[in-house]
Design an enzyme around this catalytic site. Structure first.
Site, PDB file in Angstrom:
ATOM      1  N   LEU A   1       0.875  -1.067   0.086  1.00 21.51           N
ATOM      2  CA  LEU A   1       0.115  -0.047  -0.148  1.00 21.51           C
ATOM      3  C   LEU A   1       0.853   0.957  -0.001  1.00 21.51           C
ATOM      4  O   LEU A   1       1.917   1.166   0.497  1.00 21.51           O
ATOM      5  CB  LEU A   1      -0.907   0.092   1.125  1.00 21.51           C
ATOM      6  CG  LEU A   1      -2.038  -1.021   1.287  1.00 21.51           C
ATOM      7  CD1 LEU A   1      -2.752  -0.870   2.806  1.00 21.51           C
ATOM      8  CD2 LEU A   1      -2.837  -0.983   0.244  1.00 21.51           C
ATOM      9  N   ASP A   2       0.399   2.221  -0.739  1.00 20.72           N
ATOM     10  CA  ASP A   2       1.141   3.718  -0.691  1.00 20.72           C
ATOM     11  C   ASP A   2       1.210   4.021   0.736  1.00 20.72           C
ATOM     12  O   ASP A   2       0.720   3.846   1.504  1.00 20.72           O
ATOM     13  CB  ASP A   2       0.629   4.622  -1.623  1.00 20.72           C
ATOM     14  CG  ASP A   2       0.430   4.139  -2.986  1.00 20.72           C
ATOM     15  OD1 ASP A   2       1.597   3.419  -3.444  1.00 20.72           O
ATOM     16  OD2 ASP A   2      -0.384   4.544  -3.779  1.00 20.72           O
ATOM     17  N   LYS A   3       2.343   5.089   0.981  1.00 22.52           N
ATOM     18  CA  LYS A   3       2.729   5.440   2.341  1.00 22.52           C
ATOM     19  C   LYS A   3       1.439   5.886   2.880  1.00 22.52           C
ATOM     20  O   LYS A   3       1.086   5.708   4.347  1.00 22.52           O
ATOM     21  CB  LYS A   3       3.951   6.531   2.304  1.00 22.52           C
ATOM     22  CG  LYS A   3       4.150   7.204   3.596  1.00 22.52           C
ATOM     23  CD  LYS A   3       5.223   8.185   3.229  1.00 22.52           C
ATOM     24  CE  LYS A   3       5.446   8.980   4.518  1.00 22.52           C
ATOM     25  NZ  LYS A   3       6.228  10.185   4.510  1.00 22.52           N
TER      26      LYS A   3
ATOM     27  N   THR B   1      -1.842   5.569   2.244  1.00 22.11           N
ATOM     28  CA  THR B   1      -3.051   4.662   1.966  1.00 22.11           C
ATOM     29  C   THR B   1      -3.107   4.037   3.253  1.00 22.11           C
ATOM     30  O   THR B   1      -2.233   3.205   3.798  1.00 22.11           O
ATOM     31  CB  THR B   1      -2.909   3.546   0.807  1.00 22.11           C
ATOM     32  OG1 THR B   1      -2.939   4.802  -0.399  1.00 22.11           O
ATOM     33  CG2 THR B   1      -4.298   2.915   0.739  1.00 22.11           C
TER      34      THR B   1
ATOM     35  N   ARG C   1      -5.303   5.536  -7.870  1.00 22.36           N
ATOM     36  CA  ARG C   1      -5.112   7.040  -7.901  1.00 22.36           C
ATOM     37  C   ARG C   1      -4.897   7.410  -9.395  1.00 22.36           C
ATOM     38  O   ARG C   1      -5.512   8.531  -9.690  1.00 22.36           O
ATOM     39  CB  ARG C   1      -3.867   7.144  -7.064  1.00 22.36           C
ATOM     40  CG  ARG C   1      -3.777   6.913  -5.620  1.00 22.36           C
ATOM     41  CD  ARG C   1      -2.486   6.914  -4.913  1.00 22.36           C
ATOM     42  NE  ARG C   1      -1.825   8.454  -4.888  1.00 22.36           N
ATOM     43  CZ  ARG C   1      -0.830   8.500  -4.412  1.00 22.36           C
ATOM     44  NH1 ARG C   1       0.057   7.447  -4.048  1.00 22.36           N
ATOM     45  NH2 ARG C   1      -0.329   9.627  -4.519  1.00 22.36           N
TER      46      ARG C   1
END
Length: 320
Positions: free
Chosen positions: A137-139, A141, A236
């Protein structure tokens, strides 16, 4: 210290004719491209028991095999980082990641990551590729991630990911009012200008995102998203591609847009929500050993819940 790696995969029809290094990246996505390139050049990754060059083209039915030892990197140090673990047994664990926590060490984030915390919690993970992490997961998210605790589980979870058998659902708040749900099928690759960004490009990897409307607000929409593929920044980029970027997204969101005549409370909430409004709310998969279907859900974090509350209040009629 090191752990023995033994992998085997057959080239499927849809990859026939591609380069060896490209096919290896598709068949063994848990390993970095540089690692695979190194194995090819060293002869650890062979095709039909022959050493080939990275640029050599393969055909359907060719068999890739890897026999090597994976050294444990001493740069990944265990660190006492609080983890919210929602499930754990001998084979896997599921964590609920908060915003601001980087998943894997990289340039600019050498430590203090989820991986460092996992090594502290379970030192045996140091023997697995990427400490058992099979997706990210992105930082900024939030939400659910599964981590393998054994090589058997790691191999099985990666296989489930490749076959699109792992169900991952998200909630998001986006700019604009969507009239209904839909699907986005648009290939993703590196941005032609910015290497840190992804973009819809004809030469990219297939990426499919499904979304449906939960709530429509005056100028925004609360949606549920389901991934069919799992590309970097997929939700995104896809939502920005259809002109409905995620609220707060610092990379793909564009300039802040406040609804006309919105309340001061909503304006303040929008101005101060400085991360993408994206939460991995549900995860479903087959247990790698028992084969039981397991599913977990995660409640929205407080900042996203508050934001949605302000958007809802903005829709209510004022006093007569």
């Amino acid at each position: 210290m090191s752990t023995q790696i033994s992998l085997k995969a057959e080239v499927p029809e849809h990859l026939s004719g591609n380069r060896l290094d490209q096919i290896a990246a598709k068949l063994f996505p848990e390993y970095s491209r540089s690692k695979l390139q190194h194995w090819i050049k060293e002869g650890c990754l062979r095709v039909n028991d022959r050493q080939l060059r990275p640029r050599d083209r393969l055909l359907c039915g060719d068999v890739l095999a890897v026999e090597t030892e994976l050294s444990i990197s001493d740069k990944w140090q265990p660190q006492d980082i609080p983890l919210e673990i929602v499930f754990e047994d001998d084979h896997l664990l599921v964590v609920d990641k908060p915003a601001g926590l980087v998943v894997h060490p990289a340039a600019g984030n050498r430590d203090g990551t989820l991986l460092n915390g996992l090594l502290q919690h379970c030192p045996a993970l140091s023997e697995l590729p990427r400490a058992g992490i099979v997706h990210r997961l992105d930082k900024d998210t939030t939400g659910l991630m599964v981590v393998a605790k054994s090589l058997q589980s790691h191999t099985d979870l990666v296989r489930q990911m490749q076959r699109r058998e792992v169900s991952r659902e998200y909630e998001a708040a986006v700019l604009g009012v969507l009239t209904g749900g839909g699907s986005i099928d648009a290939p993703l690759g590196r941005h032609p200008v910015s290497r840190k960004k992804r973009a819809v490009v004809d030469s990219g990897q297939q990426a499919i995102t499904h979304y449906r409307v939960i709530t429509r607000f005056r100028s925004h929409t609360h949606i549920r998203v389901k991934l069919e593929t799992g590309r970097t920044h997929q939700i995104r980029v896809h939502m920005a591609h259809i002109k409905h970027p995620l609220l707060g997204d610092p990379v793909y969101g564009g300039r802040l847009q406040l609804p006309a005549a919105c309340s001061a409370a909503l304006a303040d909430s929008l101005k101060n929500f400085r991360r993408q409004a994206l939460h991995a709310c549900r995860l479903e998969l087959s247990h790698p050993v028992s084969l039981e279907t397991l599913a977990w859900q995660s409640a929205r974090p407080e900042d996203m819940e508050s934001l949605l509350g302000k958007l809802s209040e903005d829709c209510k009629p004022g006093p007569a």
